[in-house]
Design a protein around this motif. Structure first.
Motif, PDB file in Angstrom:
ATOM      1  N   GLU A   1      13.781  19.029 -68.039  1.00 42.55           N
ATOM      2  CA  GLU A   1      13.907  19.131 -66.582  1.00 42.55           C
ATOM      3  C   GLU A   1      12.526  19.180 -65.920  1.00 42.55           C
ATOM      4  O   GLU A   1      12.254  18.463 -64.977  1.00 42.55           O
ATOM      5  CB  GLU A   1      14.730  20.373 -66.237  1.00 42.55           C
ATOM      6  CG  GLU A   1      15.228  20.405 -64.819  1.00 42.55           C
ATOM      7  CD  GLU A   1      16.179  19.264 -64.474  1.00 42.55           C
ATOM      8  OE1 GLU A   1      16.217  18.902 -63.292  1.00 42.55           O
ATOM      9  OE2 GLU A   1      16.871  18.738 -65.355  1.00 42.55           O
ATOM     10  N   GLU A   2      11.650  20.042 -66.406  1.00 39.56           N
ATOM     11  CA  GLU A   2      10.306  20.204 -65.844  1.00 39.56           C
ATOM     12  C   GLU A   2       9.271  19.763 -66.870  1.00 39.56           C
ATOM     13  O   GLU A   2       9.434  19.994 -68.065  1.00 39.56           O
ATOM     14  CB  GLU A   2      10.048  21.670 -65.475  1.00 39.56           C
ATOM     15  CG  GLU A   2      10.923  22.206 -64.374  1.00 39.56           C
ATOM     16  CD  GLU A   2      10.550  21.666 -62.998  1.00 39.56           C
ATOM     17  OE1 GLU A   2       9.362  21.365 -62.774  1.00 39.56           O
ATOM     18  OE2 GLU A   2      11.454  21.539 -62.170  1.00 39.56           O
TER      19      GLU A   2
ATOM     20  N   GLY B   1      13.276  15.241 -66.016  1.00 40.51           N
ATOM     21  CA  GLY B   1      14.525  15.214 -65.274  1.00 40.51           C
ATOM     22  C   GLY B   1      14.362  15.275 -63.769  1.00 40.51           C
ATOM     23  O   GLY B   1      15.148  14.692 -63.028  1.00 40.51           O
ATOM     24  N   THR B   2      13.344  15.979 -63.279  1.00 40.34           N
ATOM     25  CA  THR B   2      13.185  16.062 -61.828  1.00 40.34           C
ATOM     26  C   THR B   2      12.812  14.705 -61.240  1.00 40.34           C
ATOM     27  O   THR B   2      13.120  14.430 -60.088  1.00 40.34           O
ATOM     28  CB  THR B   2      12.124  17.109 -61.435  1.00 40.34           C
ATOM     29  OG1 THR B   2      10.899  16.813 -62.090  1.00 40.34           O
ATOM     30  CG2 THR B   2      12.582  18.508 -61.797  1.00 40.34           C
TER      31      THR B   2
ATOM     32  N   TRP C   1      14.083  11.896 -62.232  1.00 40.36           N
ATOM     33  CA  TRP C   1      15.367  11.201 -62.080  1.00 40.36           C
ATOM     34  C   TRP C   1      15.992  11.584 -60.748  1.00 40.36           C
ATOM     35  O   TRP C   1      16.563  10.744 -60.049  1.00 40.36           O
ATOM     36  CB  TRP C   1      16.308  11.563 -63.227  1.00 40.36           C
ATOM     37  CG  TRP C   1      15.961  10.936 -64.528  1.00 40.36           C
ATOM     38  CD1 TRP C   1      15.102  11.437 -65.466  1.00 40.36           C
ATOM     39  CD2 TRP C   1      16.448   9.699 -65.055  1.00 40.36           C
ATOM     40  NE1 TRP C   1      15.040  10.580 -66.529  1.00 40.36           N
ATOM     41  CE2 TRP C   1      15.855   9.512 -66.311  1.00 40.36           C
ATOM     42  CE3 TRP C   1      17.333   8.746 -64.577  1.00 40.36           C
ATOM     43  CZ2 TRP C   1      16.120   8.413 -67.098  1.00 40.36           C
ATOM     44  CZ3 TRP C   1      17.599   7.648 -65.371  1.00 40.36           C
ATOM     45  CH2 TRP C   1      16.989   7.486 -66.604  1.00 40.36           C
ATOM     46  N   ASP C   2      15.878  12.857 -60.370  1.00 43.58           N
ATOM     47  CA  ASP C   2      16.414  13.305 -59.090  1.00 43.58           C
ATOM     48  C   ASP C   2      15.666  12.655 -57.928  1.00 43.58           C
ATOM     49  O   ASP C   2      16.262  12.250 -56.934  1.00 43.58           O
ATOM     50  CB  ASP C   2      16.332  14.825 -58.967  1.00 43.58           C
ATOM     51  CG  ASP C   2      17.232  15.534 -59.964  1.00 43.58           C
ATOM     52  OD1 ASP C   2      18.222  14.912 -60.412  1.00 43.58           O
ATOM     53  OD2 ASP C   2      16.943  16.698 -60.278  1.00 43.58           O
ATOM     54  N   LYS C   3      14.355  12.548 -58.052  1.00 44.75           N
ATOM     55  CA  LYS C   3      13.548  11.910 -57.004  1.00 44.75           C
ATOM     56  C   LYS C   3      13.915  10.437 -56.880  1.00 44.75           C
ATOM     57  O   LYS C   3      14.035   9.906 -55.765  1.00 44.75           O
ATOM     58  CB  LYS C   3      12.059  12.054 -57.321  1.00 44.75           C
ATOM     59  CG  LYS C   3      11.565  13.476 -57.251  1.00 44.75           C
ATOM     60  CD  LYS C   3      10.148  13.586 -57.749  1.00 44.75           C
ATOM     61  CE  LYS C   3       9.741  15.045 -57.855  1.00 44.75           C
ATOM     62  NZ  LYS C   3       8.419  15.198 -58.446  1.00 44.75           N
TER      63      LYS C   3
ATOM     64  N   HIS D   1      16.765   9.106 -57.743  1.00 42.92           N
ATOM     65  CA  HIS D   1      18.124   9.074 -57.196  1.00 42.92           C
ATOM     66  C   HIS D   1      18.112   9.269 -55.681  1.00 42.92           C
ATOM     67  O   HIS D   1      18.891   8.641 -54.954  1.00 42.92           O
ATOM     68  CB  HIS D   1      18.984  10.138 -57.873  1.00 42.92           C
ATOM     69  CG  HIS D   1      20.366  10.225 -57.343  1.00 42.92           C
ATOM     70  ND1 HIS D   1      21.350   9.330 -57.684  1.00 42.92           N
ATOM     71  CD2 HIS D   1      20.931  11.096 -56.474  1.00 42.92           C
ATOM     72  CE1 HIS D   1      22.462   9.645 -57.058  1.00 42.92           C
ATOM     73  NE2 HIS D   1      22.237  10.717 -56.315  1.00 42.92           N
ATOM     74  N   SER D   2      17.213  10.113 -55.186  1.00 44.95           N
ATOM     75  CA  SER D   2      17.174  10.394 -53.750  1.00 44.95           C
ATOM     76  C   SER D   2      16.740   9.178 -52.941  1.00 44.95           C
ATOM     77  O   SER D   2      17.013   9.112 -51.740  1.00 44.95           O
ATOM     78  CB  SER D   2      16.248  11.578 -53.467  1.00 44.95           C
ATOM     79  OG  SER D   2      14.902  11.215 -53.696  1.00 44.95           O
TER      80      SER D   2
ATOM     81  N   ARG E   1      19.869   7.684 -51.486  1.00 44.41           N
ATOM     82  CA  ARG E   1      20.734   8.565 -50.700  1.00 44.41           C
ATOM     83  C   ARG E   1      20.191   8.627 -49.275  1.00 44.41           C
ATOM     84  O   ARG E   1      19.054   9.042 -49.057  1.00 44.41           O
ATOM     85  CB  ARG E   1      20.757   9.985 -51.291  1.00 44.41           C
ATOM     86  CG  ARG E   1      21.170  10.109 -52.726  1.00 44.41           C
ATOM     87  CD  ARG E   1      22.636  10.215 -52.933  1.00 44.41           C
ATOM     88  NE  ARG E   1      23.304  11.039 -51.958  1.00 44.41           N
ATOM     89  CZ  ARG E   1      24.078  12.041 -52.248  1.00 44.41           C
ATOM     90  NH1 ARG E   1      24.285  12.373 -53.493  1.00 44.41           N
ATOM     91  NH2 ARG E   1      24.679  12.724 -51.293  1.00 44.41           N
TER      92      ARG E   1
ATOM     93  N   ALA F   1      19.072  12.225 -48.052  1.00 46.57           N
ATOM     94  CA  ALA F   1      18.137  13.003 -48.872  1.00 46.57           C
ATOM     95  C   ALA F   1      16.848  13.254 -48.094  1.00 46.57           C
ATOM     96  O   ALA F   1      16.377  12.394 -47.349  1.00 46.57           O
ATOM     97  CB  ALA F   1      17.819  12.244 -50.161  1.00 46.57           C
TER      98      ALA F   1
END
Length: 174
Positions: free
Chosen positions: A87-88, A145-146, A148-150, A152-153, A156, A159
């Motif tokens: 994740e980090e 993992g973070t 991937w969130d960025k 993904h945003s 969106r 976001a």
């Protein structure tokens, strides 16, 4: 052990085998040109393999049943998740990952204009493309993992970006 649980275990094992084959089967496609298969045969075989993989996946679901397929899916993806990106990540690893992420994008963008300056780009362009794709995929795991969130945003509409240093500054102004 009851007869029903033996039957269910047998069905899950067959479904699991079909599931693995349906995923592994298309992974052989990149090997076809390496063993000398013509482009036309590779294209034909690719279509057949992808169609057969879908049929095998449907067969796996039908044989193992809904609960069995959920068990198989959780087992396979749970195993893969344990080897997924953390994740980090540290700041140094993040910077290295950004460089690894940026190089293929930059190469893909500049190669039509400056490709003649790279040795072998005109004759071995596919090698550069494959290496760039592999580097891009590896960079996603290095970034963690973070990231991937960025990523993904980006897709969106609602976001928003929150910078940690700006959040702390806003908190102290109150």
């Amino acid at each position: 052990m009851s007869k029903n649980s033996e039957k269910t275990g047998w069905r899950i094992k067959i479904g699991f085998a079909l599931f693995i084959v349906s995923i592994g089967w298309p992974l052989m496609i990149p090997l076809l040109p390496l063993v000398g298969v013509s482009n036309a045969m590779t294209a034909t075989f690719t279509g057949v393999m992808l169609f057969a993989a879908e049929l095998l996946l449907v067969a796996a679901v039908a044989i193992s049943g809904k609960d069995g397929f959920a068990f198989i899916k959780n087992a396979v993806f749970g195993f893969l998740k344990s080897y997924g990106p953390p994740e980090e990540v540290s700041p140094i690893r993040y910077r290295i990952g950004l460089v690894m992420f940026g190089i293929p994008l930059l190469l893909g963008w500049l190669s039509p204009y400056l490709g003649h300056l790279l040795p072998g780009m005109e004759t071995r362009g596919q090698s550069y493309a494959i290496a760039s794709d592999v580097l891009l995929l590896i960079s996603l795991f290095v970034l963690g993992g973070t990231f991937w969130d960025k990523l993904h945003s980006l897709f969106r509409h609602n976001a928003y970006v929150v910078f940690p240093d700006k959040v702390n500054t806003l908190d102290t102004q109150d």
